[in-house]
Write a protein that holds these residues in place. Structure first.
Motif, mmCIF file in Angstrom:
data_model
loop_
_atom_site.group_PDB
_atom_site.id
_atom_site.type_symbol
_atom_site.label_atom_id
_atom_site.label_comp_id
_atom_site.label_asym_id
_atom_site.label_seq_id
_atom_site.Cartn_x
_atom_site.Cartn_y
_atom_site.Cartn_z
ATOM 1 N N GLU A 151 1.039 -5.749 -6.397
ATOM 2 C CA GLU A 151 0.980 -7.099 -5.844
ATOM 3 C C GLU A 151 0.953 -7.069 -4.318
ATOM 4 O O GLU A 151 0.255 -7.865 -3.683
ATOM 5 N N TYR A 162 14.019 -7.824 2.463
ATOM 6 C CA TYR A 162 13.236 -8.070 1.250
ATOM 7 C C TYR A 162 12.825 -9.531 1.135
ATOM 8 O O TYR A 162 12.281 -9.944 0.114
ATOM 9 N N GLU A 215 4.339 -2.582 -10.534
ATOM 10 C CA GLU A 215 3.759 -3.931 -10.491
ATOM 11 C C GLU A 215 3.946 -4.551 -9.112
ATOM 12 O O GLU A 215 3.039 -5.191 -8.579
ATOM 13 N N TRP A 216 5.124 -4.354 -8.529
ATOM 14 C CA TRP A 216 5.411 -4.869 -7.185
ATOM 15 C C TRP A 216 4.469 -4.242 -6.161
ATOM 16 O O TRP A 216 3.897 -4.937 -5.310
ATOM 17 N N LYS A 217 4.284 -2.939 -6.245
ATOM 18 C CA LYS A 217 3.402 -2.254 -5.301
ATOM 19 C C LYS A 217 1.955 -2.756 -5.428
ATOM 20 O O LYS A 217 1.255 -2.905 -4.424
ATOM 21 N N VAL A 233 14.040 -4.486 -9.683
ATOM 22 C CA VAL A 233 12.624 -4.174 -9.417
ATOM 23 C C VAL A 233 12.441 -2.709 -9.015
ATOM 24 O O VAL A 233 11.595 -1.999 -9.567
ATOM 25 N N ASN A 262 8.568 -9.247 1.495
ATOM 26 C CA ASN A 262 7.777 -8.445 0.555
ATOM 27 C C ASN A 262 8.218 -8.595 -0.907
ATOM 28 O O ASN A 262 7.489 -8.193 -1.807
ATOM 29 N N LEU A 263 9.400 -9.180 -1.153
ATOM 30 C CA LEU A 263 9.791 -9.490 -2.530
ATOM 31 C C LEU A 263 9.925 -10.995 -2.758
ATOM 32 O O LEU A 263 10.369 -11.428 -3.815
#
Length: 241
Positions: free
Chosen positions: A150, A84, A146-148, A137, A87-88
């Motif tokens: 972004e 992570y 929201e993460w997807k 998350v 991607n995070l």
């Protein structure tokens, strides 16, 4: 690649990049993944997937997981190491996960026992901060969506940079060379085809910093700099042997 997999001793562990291959940017197609799975199944190999850039290739977590799921759907046992950090955006937290898909509940119990045996002596109390961020998350539907979104924006930006770089290279190269490999590669990285001497010219003359095997990170490239990079690549490609 298939020849090498066939030549490996039966029951070998094979390290595979799940998506957005680093350093080449060259991912197998779904059809090619199926052929790779055929040989691995035939040879009784154990695939070990490195999934460090999930979501950064296509912009979709599901699409970027399709290679792994191809093997799981066949009932193959496999390892999946996920990170992570990228991607995070959790650099320095060293947060990730090791997933093992087993053929039976009994096998899963035995594998879990071995994983604990390995992890315990390495660190009894790993930092928990990054893991809690990930859990928050992925465990909250709104934050997960929201993460997807972004990641889709990030992947789209890199695709736009690839297109602009390809357009600039094609416009400036009067030899007719086919630069379409820039577009067929995927993810954060690209092999430019430059050798060691040409890569040194990129750095010494153009102040473009890259690895000596010609790999560049497109994630660090802006649309405004694509024309400059294209000029540097063409100069280095044709004027340095």
């Amino acid at each position: 690649m298939l020849e090498d997999i066939k030549a490996a001793q039966d029951g070998s562990f094979l390290l595979l990049h799940g998506c957005a291959h680093n350093p080449t940017g060259i991912d197998p197609t779904p059809e090619q993944w199926s052929k790779i799975a055929d040989v691995i199944e035939e040879k009784n190999h154990i695939p070990f997937f490195d999934v460090a850039y999930q979501g950064f290739a296509s912009g979709s977590l599901d699409e970027d997981a399709s290679s792994v799921r191809t093997f799981v759907d066949r009932g193959l046992e496999l390892f999946v190491a996920q990170s992570y950090s990228k991607n995070l955006g959790l650099y320095s937290e060293r947060i990730g996960a090791i997933n093992v898909v087993c053929s039976s509940p009994d096998a899963a119990t035995r594998v879990k026992s071995q994983l604990k045996r390995i992890a315990r002596p390495m660190y009894s109390n790993p930092p928990v901060h990054g893991a809690r961020i990930v859990a928050n998350v992925v465990g909250d539907p709104s934050l997960f969506d929201e993460w997807k979104q972004e990641m889709e924006l990030m992947a789209g930006r890199i695709k736009n940079v690839r297109q602009r770089l390809f357009d600039n290279l094609s416009d400036k190269d009067k030899s007719g060379k086919d630069w379409s490999f820039i577009l067929t590669q995927i993810g954060m990285f690209s092999y430019t085809g430059l050798n060691n001497a040409q890569s040194n010219n990129m750095t010494n003359k153009w102040h473009v910093y890259m690895t000596k095997d010609g790999r560049i990170s497109l994630a660090g490239l802006s649309l405004a700099k694509c024309e400059y990079l294209a000029e540097a690549i063409i100069d280095s490609f044709y004027n340095v042997i």
